[in-house]
Design a protein around this motif. Structure first.
Motif, PDB file in Angstrom:
ATOM      1  N   GLY A 364       0.859  -1.192   0.000  1.00 22.57           N
ATOM      2  CA  GLY A 364       0.000   0.000   0.000  1.00 22.57           C
ATOM      3  C   GLY A 364       0.878   1.218   0.000  1.00 22.57           C
ATOM      4  N   ILE A 365       1.438   1.530   1.174  1.00 14.93           N
ATOM      5  CA  ILE A 365       2.385   2.642   1.220  1.00 14.93           C
ATOM      6  C   ILE A 365       3.691   2.257   0.541  1.00 14.93           C
ATOM      7  CG2 ILE A 365       3.356   1.994   3.479  1.00 14.93           C
ATOM      8  CD1 ILE A 365       3.526   5.002   4.089  1.00 14.93           C
ATOM      9  N   ASN A 366       4.017   0.964   0.506  1.00 12.53           N
ATOM     10  CA  ASN A 366       5.213   0.466  -0.176  1.00 12.53           C
ATOM     11  C   ASN A 366       4.827  -0.310  -1.425  1.00 12.53           C
ATOM     12  OD1 ASN A 366       7.460   1.195   1.737  1.00 12.53           O
ATOM     13  ND2 ASN A 366       6.161   0.014   3.140  1.00 12.53           N
ATOM     14  N   LEU A 367       5.579  -0.097  -2.488  1.00 18.00           N
ATOM     15  CA  LEU A 367       5.345  -0.810  -3.745  1.00 18.00           C
ATOM     16  C   LEU A 367       6.190  -2.070  -3.864  1.00 18.00           C
ATOM     17  CD1 LEU A 367       5.082   2.165  -6.251  1.00 18.00           C
ATOM     18  CD2 LEU A 367       3.276   1.023  -4.974  1.00 18.00           C
ATOM     19  N   GLY A 368       7.191  -2.200  -3.012  1.00 13.72           N
ATOM     20  CA  GLY A 368       8.005  -3.406  -3.019  1.00 13.72           C
ATOM     21  C   GLY A 368       8.664  -3.651  -4.366  1.00 13.72           C
ATOM     22  N   LEU A 369       8.456  -4.875  -4.889  1.00 16.76           N
ATOM     23  CA  LEU A 369       9.091  -5.262  -6.157  1.00 16.76           C
ATOM     24  C   LEU A 369       8.098  -5.217  -7.317  1.00 16.76           C
ATOM     25  CD1 LEU A 369      11.428  -8.190  -5.017  1.00 16.76           C
ATOM     26  CD2 LEU A 369      11.903  -5.744  -5.188  1.00 16.76           C
ATOM     27  N   MET A 370       7.152  -4.289  -7.240  1.00 16.26           N
ATOM     28  CA  MET A 370       6.211  -4.121  -8.343  1.00 16.26           C
ATOM     29  C   MET A 370       6.925  -3.666  -9.618  1.00 16.26           C
ATOM     30  SD  MET A 370       3.116  -1.340  -8.803  1.00 16.26           S
ATOM     31  CE  MET A 370       2.110  -1.897  -7.442  1.00 16.26           C
ATOM     32  N   ALA A 458      23.040 -11.766  -0.080  1.00 18.95           N
ATOM     33  CA  ALA A 458      22.861 -11.069   1.195  1.00 18.95           C
ATOM     34  C   ALA A 458      24.049 -10.180   1.559  1.00 18.95           C
ATOM     35  CB  ALA A 458      22.616 -12.084   2.313  1.00 18.95           C
ATOM     36  N   LEU A 459      25.205 -10.417   0.934  1.00 17.47           N
ATOM     37  CA  LEU A 459      26.375  -9.575   1.214  1.00 17.47           C
ATOM     38  C   LEU A 459      26.180  -8.142   0.727  1.00 17.47           C
ATOM     39  CD1 LEU A 459      29.243 -12.071   0.260  1.00 17.47           C
ATOM     40  CD2 LEU A 459      28.420 -11.495   2.567  1.00 17.47           C
ATOM     41  N   THR A 460      25.333  -7.962  -0.285  1.00 15.00           N
ATOM     42  CA  THR A 460      25.161  -6.622  -0.864  1.00 15.00           C
ATOM     43  C   THR A 460      23.706  -6.185  -0.965  1.00 15.00           C
ATOM     44  OG1 THR A 460      25.198  -7.567  -3.102  1.00 15.00           O
ATOM     45  CG2 THR A 460      27.297  -6.757  -2.221  1.00 15.00           C
ATOM     46  N   VAL A 461      22.767  -7.089  -0.696  1.00 18.16           N
ATOM     47  CA  VAL A 461      21.346  -6.770  -0.849  1.00 18.16           C
ATOM     48  C   VAL A 461      20.626  -7.131   0.450  1.00 18.16           C
ATOM     49  CG1 VAL A 461      19.236  -7.177  -2.170  1.00 18.16           C
ATOM     50  CG2 VAL A 461      21.467  -7.269  -3.319  1.00 18.16           C
ATOM     51  N   PRO A 462      19.970  -6.179   1.109  1.00 16.21           N
ATOM     52  CA  PRO A 462      19.228  -6.494   2.337  1.00 16.21           C
ATOM     53  C   PRO A 462      17.835  -7.015   2.012  1.00 16.21           C
ATOM     54  CG  PRO A 462      19.068  -4.161   1.883  1.00 16.21           C
ATOM     55  CD  PRO A 462      19.939  -4.737   0.789  1.00 16.21           C
ATOM     56  N   TYR A 463      17.203  -7.659   2.991  1.00 15.88           N
ATOM     57  CA  TYR A 463      15.774  -7.900   2.874  1.00 15.88           C
ATOM     58  C   TYR A 463      15.065  -6.550   2.923  1.00 15.88           C
ATOM     59  CZ  TYR A 463      15.907 -12.996   3.414  1.00 15.88           C
ATOM     60  OH  TYR A 463      16.105 -14.340   3.222  1.00 15.88           O
ATOM     61  N   ILE A 464      14.083  -6.367   2.060  1.00 22.01           N
ATOM     62  CA  ILE A 464      13.450  -5.061   1.893  1.00 22.01           C
ATOM     63  C   ILE A 464      12.024  -5.107   2.430  1.00 22.01           C
ATOM     64  CG2 ILE A 464      12.714  -3.320   0.217  1.00 22.01           C
ATOM     65  CD1 ILE A 464      14.972  -4.465  -1.643  1.00 22.01           C
ATOM     66  N   ASN A 465      11.729  -4.292   3.425  1.00 28.58           N
ATOM     67  CA  ASN A 465      10.367  -4.156   3.932  1.00 28.58           C
ATOM     68  C   ASN A 465       9.797  -2.765   3.691  1.00 28.58           C
ATOM     69  OD1 ASN A 465       9.681  -6.765   5.112  1.00 28.58           O
ATOM     70  ND2 ASN A 465      11.434  -6.392   6.442  1.00 28.58           N
ATOM     71  N   GLU A 466      10.698  -1.792   3.549  1.00 31.15           N
ATOM     72  CA  GLU A 466      10.300  -0.435   3.199  1.00 31.15           C
ATOM     73  C   GLU A 466      10.950  -0.087   1.861  1.00 31.15           C
ATOM     74  OE1 GLU A 466       8.180   1.341   5.000  1.00 31.15           O
ATOM     75  OE2 GLU A 466       8.076  -0.164   6.608  1.00 31.15           O
ATOM     76  N   ASP A 467      10.280   0.669   1.031  1.00 25.89           N
ATOM     77  CA  ASP A 467      10.803   0.968  -0.301  1.00 25.89           C
ATOM     78  C   ASP A 467      12.173   1.630  -0.233  1.00 25.89           C
ATOM     79  OD1 ASP A 467       8.678  -0.169  -1.540  1.00 25.89           O
ATOM     80  OD2 ASP A 467       7.671   1.713  -2.062  1.00 25.89           O
ATOM     81  N   VAL A 468      13.067   1.168  -1.086  1.00 23.00           N
ATOM     82  CA  VAL A 468      14.441   1.656  -1.143  1.00 23.00           C
ATOM     83  C   VAL A 468      14.826   1.843  -2.610  1.00 23.00           C
ATOM     84  CG1 VAL A 468      15.141   0.551   1.022  1.00 23.00           C
ATOM     85  CG2 VAL A 468      15.355  -0.702  -1.140  1.00 23.00           C
ATOM     86  N   TYR A 469      16.005   2.389  -2.810  1.00 19.84           N
ATOM     87  CA  TYR A 469      16.580   2.586  -4.147  1.00 19.84           C
ATOM     88  C   TYR A 469      17.055   1.226  -4.658  1.00 19.84           C
ATOM     89  CZ  TYR A 469      19.725   4.817  -7.640  1.00 19.84           C
ATOM     90  OH  TYR A 469      20.367   5.222  -8.781  1.00 19.84           O
ATOM     91  N   LEU A 470      16.340   0.648  -5.614  1.00 12.72           N
ATOM     92  CA  LEU A 470      16.578  -0.729  -6.047  1.00 12.72           C
ATOM     93  C   LEU A 470      17.660  -0.874  -7.110  1.00 12.72           C
ATOM     94  CD1 LEU A 470      12.891  -1.978  -6.249  1.00 12.72           C
ATOM     95  CD2 LEU A 470      14.594  -2.632  -4.541  1.00 12.72           C
ATOM     96  N   TYR A 471      17.949   0.201  -7.819  1.00  8.36           N
ATOM     97  CA  TYR A 471      18.882   0.130  -8.954  1.00  8.36           C
ATOM     98  C   TYR A 471      20.203  -0.559  -8.607  1.00  8.36           C
ATOM     99  CZ  TYR A 471      22.215   1.919 -12.454  1.00  8.36           C
ATOM    100  OH  TYR A 471      23.194   2.041 -13.396  1.00  8.36           O
TER     101      TYR A 471
END
Length: 498
Positions: A364-370, A458-471
């Motif tokens: 809703g407030i987060n789009l995640g991996l849409m 996991a060394l460079t990518v966190p689990y995402i629960n709030e929208d972040v810069y995905l690039y």
């Protein structure tokens, strides 16, 4: 030489040396050219003009000027330059072409190109506007005579300054050398080999990522049963199914959900069939590429046997073999990408994945991996456009002397872009697989091979629960694919993939 040898030199900086047999072949061929020039024989491209000017005889006194003029007049490709690795691969192919002993170039000329590779000097060569050969190679060859531009490392300099920087001096080309350096399937084979190398690696990654998607989506591994594969005995289909079975053999998740679905969607259960068909096409292309890597694609060739040898004119520079194979490879790679995008769509669709929509804990407030799936759609649309075969076209050139043109160069040029897009599409699917694992509600472990891949991400990518810069995360995973880290991690766990 193999495709791996070419990539080792072009991409990984392997040094190049000439053995005695190579030198002897080159010198023997060159001796015949010099003898025939002295005898004033009429030979296409040696003592005559080129293309539609093949009936114009060139005197010995004009030979050096003709070679220079060939390079200057042919350096007409435009636009952005070929990458450093693409130019290095082309120079490697020129060395291979001359080294077969049928071209007639001087050893000192190919020795200068060899030093380019070993000392890190890379000619500037615009990549747009070739129909199969000539223009990009001409830009490269200009640097041999102190014209044009070249990179030393990543710094672009005028050719003479670049040569001076690494302790080299320009040469003056002799009879036939201008034609040798611009003619042939050298750039086509070089670019085709690099693209095919990446496509084949991506196909292995697709097996890995597809297996990991099957695992996290609670797929039914019975679709990969060896008995099922045996009744449709395509080797690549059987190998793909074996890869998936081996990857998942110690997966507690896959074992727990073995009968969760009676039958999965096509993008899951059809992995052996589609991936297998893709690999068949890529394997066929590899056979062709490696024959071409070890061929002489010059015109005319200097045939040393017989009473006094012979210059035989034909059209070995035609690039149809490589061009048609890479057109087919583009179609195959696009098919691989379309299945990856469909699997990813299932991962982010909460209605079929049984995970939160778009793999975010707070939708809703987060789009995640849409939106990465939108990126896949855009990349895949490009791939579909680029899958239109270049080699079915022909636009006559050279005053109708070249009234048929293969267009192989455009086939391999677009293949590089197709390979890159495929890597990004697979990377986005793998990002979704990684994010989905945080929502698995049972206490079961993934396959050991999958665990190794997930731990590396996991060394460079966190689990995402709030929208972040995905690039940067997409790029990081794509680099793991492109640099073969994913394949290496898995093969360390299960042995060599088929």
């Amino acid at each position: 030489m193999s495709i791996q040898d070419l990539v080792d030199v072009a991409r990984f900086g392997a040094k190049v040396e000439f053995d005695d047999e190579y030198c002897n072949r080159v010198e023997k061929s060159r001796a015949l050219v010099e003898k025939w020039v002295a005898e004033e024989r009429v030979m296409y491209g040696v003592t005559t003009g080129f293309g539609a000017l093949c009936n114009k005889v060139i005197s010995p006194s004009e030979t050096a000027q003709l070679q220079r003029n060939i390079l200057l007049s042919h350096s007409t490709s435009v636009g952005a330059p070929l990458t450093i690795e693409e130019v290095r691969a082309t120079i490697f192919m020129i060395l291979q072409n001359v080294g077969q002993g049928f071209c007639g170039a001087r050893l000192e000329t190919v020795e200068l190109y060899r030093q380019f590779l070993n000392l890190g000097i890379t000619p500037f060569a615009p990549k747009e506007g070739s129909v199969g050969y000539l223009s990009p190679e001409a830009h490269m060859a200009l640097v041999l005579i102190g014209e044009g531009q070249a990179y030393v490392g990543n710094e672009l300099l005028p050719a003479k300054a670049a040569l001076q920087r690494v302790g080299l001096t320009p040469t003056t080309l002799s009879a036939k050398e201008g034609l040798v350096l611009v003619s042939g399937t050298t750039s086509v084979t070089a670019l085709g080999a690099l693209a095919l190398y990446d496509m084949r690696n991506a196909a292995k990654c697709a097996d890995i990522i597809g297996a990991m998607t099957l695992e996290i989506l609670k797929g039914n591994v019975s679709a990969f049963d060896e008995r099922l594969m045996s009744v449709r005995p395509h080797a690549e289909q059987q190998a793909t199914a074996a890869n998936v079975r081996t990857i998942l053999k110690d997966s507690e998740i896959a074992a727990h959900f073995r009968n969760y679905h009676l039958q999965d969607a096509m993008s899951i259960r059809c992995i052996p069939q589609l991936h297998g068909a893709v690999k068949k096409t890529l394997n066929d292309a590899l056979k062709t590429i490696e024959i071409e890597i070890n061929s002489c694609c010059d015109n005319p060739i200097i045939w040393p046997e017989g009473e006094d040898g012979e210059a035989i004119s034909g059209c070995n520079p035609d690039s149809s073999y490589v061009g048609i194979e890479l057109d087919s490879a583009c179609i195959a790679a696009t098919a691989l990408a379309k299945m990856s995008e469909r699997r990813n769509s299932r991962l982010i669709d909460g209605n079929v994945s049984e995970y939160p929509a778009f793999l975010t804990g707070n939708p809703g407030i987060n789009l995640g991996l849409m939106i990465p799936q939108y990126t896949q759609a855009g990349l895949l649309n490009d791939m579909k456009i680029l899958s239109h075969p270049a080699t079915i076209d022909s636009i006559p050139t050279c005053g109708n002397q070249e009234d048929y043109v293969s267009m192989g160069y455009n086939a391999v040029k677009k293949a590089g872009k197709v390979a890159e897009n495929l890597e990004f599409i697979l990377a986005i699917e793998l990002l979704s697989v990684y994010q989905a694992h945080q929502f698995l509600e049972i206490n079961k472990t993934p396959a050991s091979a999958a665990q190794a891949v997930l731990a590396e991400i996991a060394l460079t990518v966190p689990y995402i629960n709030e929208d972040v810069y995905l690039y940067p995360y997409i790029n990081n995973i794509r680099d793991l694919i492109h640099k073969q880290k994913i394949v290496k991690l898995v093969e360390e766990k299960i042995g060599k993939l088929l």
